[in-house]
Design an enzyme around this catalytic site. Structure first.
Site, short mmCIF file in Angstrom:
data_model
loop_
_atom_site.label_atom_id
_atom_site.label_comp_id
_atom_site.label_asym_id
_atom_site.label_seq_id
_atom_site.Cartn_x
_atom_site.Cartn_y
_atom_site.Cartn_z
N LYS A 156 26.10 35.30 20.77
CA LYS A 156 25.88 36.18 19.62
C LYS A 156 26.18 35.42 18.35
CE LYS A 156 26.76 40.67 21.73
NZ LYS A 156 27.68 41.80 21.68
N HIS A 159 29.64 35.53 12.86
CA HIS A 159 29.48 36.21 11.57
C HIS A 159 30.67 35.95 10.65
CE1 HIS A 159 32.16 39.24 13.15
NE2 HIS A 159 31.35 39.45 14.17
N HIS A 162 34.18 36.17 11.84
CA HIS A 162 34.69 35.02 12.59
C HIS A 162 35.07 33.89 11.65
CE1 HIS A 162 31.95 36.90 15.75
NE2 HIS A 162 33.18 37.12 16.17
N1 ARG Z 1 35.21 38.59 19.97
C1 ARG Z 1 35.62 39.69 19.16
C2 ARG Z 1 34.54 40.04 18.15
O1 ARG Z 1 33.74 39.21 17.82
C3 ARG Z 1 36.88 39.41 18.39
C4 ARG Z 1 38.07 39.26 19.27
C5 ARG Z 1 39.33 39.60 18.55
N2 ARG Z 1 40.47 39.42 19.37
C6 ARG Z 1 40.96 40.28 20.25
N3 ARG Z 1 42.03 39.97 20.90
N4 ARG Z 1 40.39 41.45 20.46
O2 ARG Z 1 34.50 41.15 17.64
#
Ligand code: ARG
Length: 604
Positions: A156, A159, A162
């Site tokens: 994905k 964004h 991130h």
């Molecule tokens: N991969 C998730 C996203 O892009 C963010 C993860 C954040 N960390 C966690 N421990 N939930 O939305």
């Protein structure tokens, strides 16, 4: 660091006690604290107030006309006194010694001004001797921090959320490391869920081995887009359609089917390999690439079991929910198990936290996640607390606002690389506009890359985390105003002053600092002394802007000095004293930039 603390060395020369009257003082590492100790002792003699209270009430000031430290008398918690009168009385009675130049009462405050000569003589040799270690504080020695940041989703787009998590998390991990913590940098990849079933089915249709090896992130994203189009055309519920197959495939992954897992594992491994290279451009190296896939089933099940025992689970059409409103109204009810038994984002976070605690036995764990996920984070924190884990109180969510308008010329941002490449191109264009200067740069590509990265990072870190901001290419790549390129320019100019002087840095410590008589020199050293306190403040508020603001203030004073404090063409002793001051300023700027995650350039 050397055995003998360079600062302690200087302090004893000045007759300042290196023994702290209060345990929270770091006088061997922070001249501000050593001077706080002095003021504490003297004010204690006058007021008889507990030393610890005095010490903690000696605040930093927002502008230099308010002194170097300021104390609000009401903070001393004295009953039946008039704070204004006491401020005036103590300000006039206090023994300034050779350490304070002025002590001034203003309303219920007392402002303390450090003696500049003490600052020059103590600080310059200390900064030069400590070098890269100046600003390190042993606050977290023996303690372990796990910090999770960036955490993109495979296949994905990467964004803005991130990007911010990466930048802020990179900074915080450096900050804690500077404070002596043992830091475990963790990336929690979005590498699990039905989308991997979709991706696998898509790969069978559209995938190319060659592309996967060449640019895994780009390729997997393309496959993902194509197969999702198919699903949309067929309809989600098409019998025996792509979506069905994907669900089927993911179910096999969840059940540990080796064949299903091997393809997924290759997607993951290739992607990580690529991530490692890109994060390196931002000076970030992870200790662990964890991810949603790494959470063991039993760990997640533990949560459901405990809640069942407490009678807090209810079922709804085969799915399990828990009601968190009992503990906090805002947390609502949340789904913890789907009807087909597959796990969820929320339960994975519960399981992963337990797993990390078992592995690392951390003293603190920080999650750097966008404020859009505030509820999610609060929910899994509460679940862990209700499960009876005492360490749940050591979890901290560092959140941040959104970025508007982050798009590149080509349109979609797929990964960090795309953003960094475009920044580099744009930075290069800005640099080319100044033909003369451009001609002198040895490796313009490299400078454009480093300065461009600073542009992105400073834009992100210059206001409070929680604020949203607009991604503005032109503003952030400008050399004017408080931008990353400006900070880089300030650093390279200081380097150039040093280079052109022809003086050796190692000879500067014994310069005659009495020759630094100009007010701007005093302003600069008064700024330099604040650096360790600034680090301490950032450790409390977790705000990169605390450091960024400090560095801009520092560079503004440096630039005022250039008009007055010349080095070139001066008598050797004057040149040496001035250069020693500039060299200290450069060191602090350098350390601050490294802390933020930038690579300071020496020429540009
Ligand atoms: N991969 C998730 C996203 O892009 C963010 C993860 C954040 N960390 C966690 N421990 N939930 O939305």
């Amino acid at each position: 660091e050397t055995q003998v603390s360079p600062l302690a060395d200087q302090l004893s020369k000045l007759g300042l006690s290196t023994e702290a009257p209060v345990p929270q003082s770091l006088s061997n590492h922070n001249l501000s604290d050593a001077l706080r100790n002095y003021i504490t002792e003297e004010l204690h003699k006058l007021s008889n107030v507990d030393k610890s209270i005095i010490f903690d009430s000696l605040d930093n000031t927002s502008t230099m006309d308010k002194g170097d430290l300021i104390i609000p008398i009401p903070r001393l918690r004295l009953k039946g006194i008039n704070p204004k009168d006491k401020a005036a009385e103590w300000a006039s009675l206090i023994n300034k010694g050779q350490y304070l130049s002025q002590v001034v009462a203003e309303g219920p405050f007392i402002k303390f001004f450090f003696n500049k000569s003490v600052l020059f003589k103590t600080l310059i040799p200390t900064v030069l001797a400590k070098g890269d270690n100046y600003g390190n504080l042993p606050l977290g020695v023996g303690k372990k921090l796990v910090i999770e940041f960036s955490s993109p989703n495979i296949a994905k787009p990467f964004h803005a959320g991130h990007l911010r998590s990466t930048i802020i998390g990179g900074f915080l991990s450096n900050l804690y490391a500077k404070a002596g913590w043992d830091v475990v940098r963790t990336n929690y990849l979005g590498d699990w869920g039905k989308q991997f079933g979709i991706l696998a089915v898509g790969f069978e249709k559209y995938g190319s081995e060659e592309q996967l090896e060449k640019d895994p992130i780009q390729h997997l994203f393309e496959v993902y887009v194509k197969v999702n189009n198919d699903i949309r055309e067929e309809g989600e519920d098409a019998p025996n359609g792509t979506n069905d197959k994907a669900r089927e495939y993911f179910k096999r992954m969840e059940n540990g089917d080796e064949r299903a897992l091997s393809l997924w594992k290759r997607f993951r491994d290739f992607s990580i390999e690529k991530y490692i290279g890109t994060y390196a451009r931002l000076n970030i190296t992870y200790d662990v690439y964890s991810g949603e896939s790494q959470v063991p089933k039993e760990k997640m099940k533990g949560a459901t079991d405990i809640f069942a025992k407490k009678g807090l689970i209810h079922e709804d059409r085969g799915a399990k929910l828990i009601d968190l409103t009992k503990f906090n109204k805002k947390l609502g009810k949340c789904l913890v198990e789907k009807s087909d038994g597959t796990s969820l984002y929320l339960t994975r976070d519960v399981g992963e936290a337990i797993r990390r605690h078992e592995i690392y036995n951390f003293d603190k764990m920080i999650y750097v996640i966008a404020s859009q996920q505030d509820l999610h984070v609060a929910q899994f924190f509460e679940i862990l607390k209700q499960m009876g884990f005492d360490w749940a109180k050591n979890l901290e969510h560092v959140n941040f606002g959104m970025v508007q308008g982050m798009s590149t010329r080509k349109g979609t941002v797929v990964f960090l690389d795309n953003i960094l490449e475009e920044t580099k191109e744009r930075m290069h264009e800005v640099m080319r506009k100044n033909k003369d200067k451009y001609a002198q740069i040895e490796d313009p590509e490299k400078i454009a890359d480093l300065v461009g990265i600073s542009a992105v990072m400073i834009q992100d870190m210059q206001s409070k985390r929680i604020n949203n901001y607009e991604f503005k290419w032109d503003r952030m790549t400008s050399f004017e105003g408080d931008t990353g390129p400006y900070l880089q320019y300030a650093h390279s100019r200081l380097s150039s002053v040093q280079r052109k002087s022809g003086l050796d840095e190692s000879t500067l410590s014994d310069a005659d600092f009495d020759l630094l008589t100009e007010p701007c020199a005093e302003n600069l050293i008064r700024m330099i002394v604040q650096y360790p306190d600034t680090i301490k403040k950032a450790l409390k508020n977790h705000e990169p802007s605390t450091i960024v603001t400090y560095l801009f203030n520092l560079t503004h004073i440096v630039s005022q000095c250039y008009d007055i404090l010349w080095v070139a063409g001066q008598k050797e002793d004057v040149a040496k004293a001035r250069l020693a001051l500039y060299a200290s300023a450069r060191k602090v700027l350098h350390n601050g930039m490294i802390l933020l995650g930038l690579t300071p350039v020496d020429r540009m």
